[in-house]
Design an enzyme around this catalytic site. Structure first.
Site, PDB file in Angstrom:
ATOM      1  N   PRO A   2       6.121  -1.520  -1.490  1.00 15.77           N
ATOM      2  CA  PRO A   2       5.238  -2.538  -0.928  1.00 15.77           C
ATOM      3  C   PRO A   2       6.013  -3.655  -0.243  1.00 15.77           C
ATOM      4  CG  PRO A   2       4.909  -2.250  -3.317  1.00 15.77           C
ATOM      5  CD  PRO A   2       6.157  -1.544  -2.947  1.00 15.77           C
ATOM      6  N   GLU A   3       5.794  -3.800   1.054  1.00 20.63           N
ATOM      7  CA  GLU A   3       6.337  -4.917   1.810  1.00 20.63           C
ATOM      8  C   GLU A   3       5.144  -5.765   2.254  1.00 20.63           C
ATOM      9  OE1 GLU A   3       9.285  -3.589   4.717  1.00 20.63           O
ATOM     10  OE2 GLU A   3       9.703  -1.799   3.540  1.00 20.63           O
TER      11      GLU A   3
END
Length: 275
Positions: A2-3
DNA sequence: AATCGTTCCTGATAGC
DNA sequence: TGCTATCAGGAACGAT
């Protein structure tokens, strides 16, 4: 992993579901995350309180609670924040389950436990957020600002983009894609970029992050949104994970390079080294 | 001050 | 078949 886009997609999924609702209970597993408040602290400051607002800062989710406490969640590498009924049989690696008004379960699943779930009492500033740099979409971020931040810096542009203390939310996947789109070699010293090059970096950063949010994020291995669905941006990746494959723009083979212990993928023809 | 390297964690996969 | 080694990486921390 997750960015910024993945965290934003999760925020957009959870906010309408949870804002205005009260946390009713909490169950905690026996294995702790890398950074996790004690069950007692979490119950003391979260349970019984209503969620006023759910915001994102970089890769952090910030839950502003009625009464002034703050719940901070970071998904690390493999963290998932899911809302809905608890599946049977139970999923592995569920570390926390918050019961929320309206029969909603909000649960945190994380295979590698790199995630963070931290609570800060009213009046206590969430310390991790003090380290978080500018938001890529903030108007204060301009090509000139980036040029000033990078002045004199010898570290590679790739590492500079990954540094959340400068500009937050960019991880390995998007850093590779941004540099490809901007036509810059990942080893270029950050301080050597011109104003024009920073302008390209910023435009491509915003374009790619925006598109990735619209596509529901990137699922290469673990990422799922709050409903348990995969993203679609992995279909748009030009270089990440494509070592040896022909460049979509020029046909030259994509190269993998290790920088700061992380894989960088780039096209040596489209992203030539500065002399 | 700035930069680099190490650590944490587990599942998937490669190689023998 | 079964074992071991390697890899994935965000952020904190230590070393230089």
């Amino acid at each position: 992993m997750p960015e910024l886009p993945e965290v934003e997609v999760i925020r957009r999924g959870l906010a309408p579901l949870l804002e205005g609702r009260r946390f009713l209970g909490l169950e905690v597993g026996d294995k702790r995350l890398r950074q996790q408040s004690t069950p007692e602290e979490l119950r003391r400051w979260v349970v019984g309180h209503r969620l006023v607002k759910l915001e994102r800062r970089g890769k952090y989710l910030r839950f502003d609670l009625e009464g002034g406490a703050t719940l901070l969640i970071h998904l690390g590498m493999t963290g998932r924040l899911l809302a809905g009924p608890l599946p049977t049989p139970p999923l592995p690696h569920i570390h926390l389950v918050f019961q929320v008004e309206g029969g909603i379960n909000l649960y945190f699943q994380d295979v590698r436990r790199f995630g963070q779930v931290l609570v800060f009492p009213p009046g206590v500033k969430p310390a991790p957020l003090e380290q978080v740099g500018a938001e890529p979409f903030s108007p204060e971020v301009t090509a000139a600002w980036l040029l000033a931040q990078a002045r004199g810096k010898t570290r590679p542009i790739k590492n500079f983009l990954l540094d959340a203390r400068v500009m937050a939310g960019i991880g390995n996947i998007y850093a590779c894609e941004i540099l490809f789109a901007a036509g810059l070699h990942p080893a270029t010293p950050a301080g050597r970029l011109t104003l024009k090059e920073w302008d390209r970096v910023l435009r491509q950063t915003r374009r790619i992050l925006k598109l990735a949010i619209a596509k529901g994020g990137t699922t290469v291995s673990d990422y799922l949104n709050s409903k348990g669905e995969s993203g679609l941006f992995q279909l748009e990746l030009k270089v990440y994970g494509r070592a040896g494959e022909p460049c979509s723009r020029c046909g030259a083979p994509i190269v993998r390079l290790v920088q700061a212990g992380r894989s960088s993928f780039f096209c040596p023809a489209c992203q030539p080294e500065k002399d």
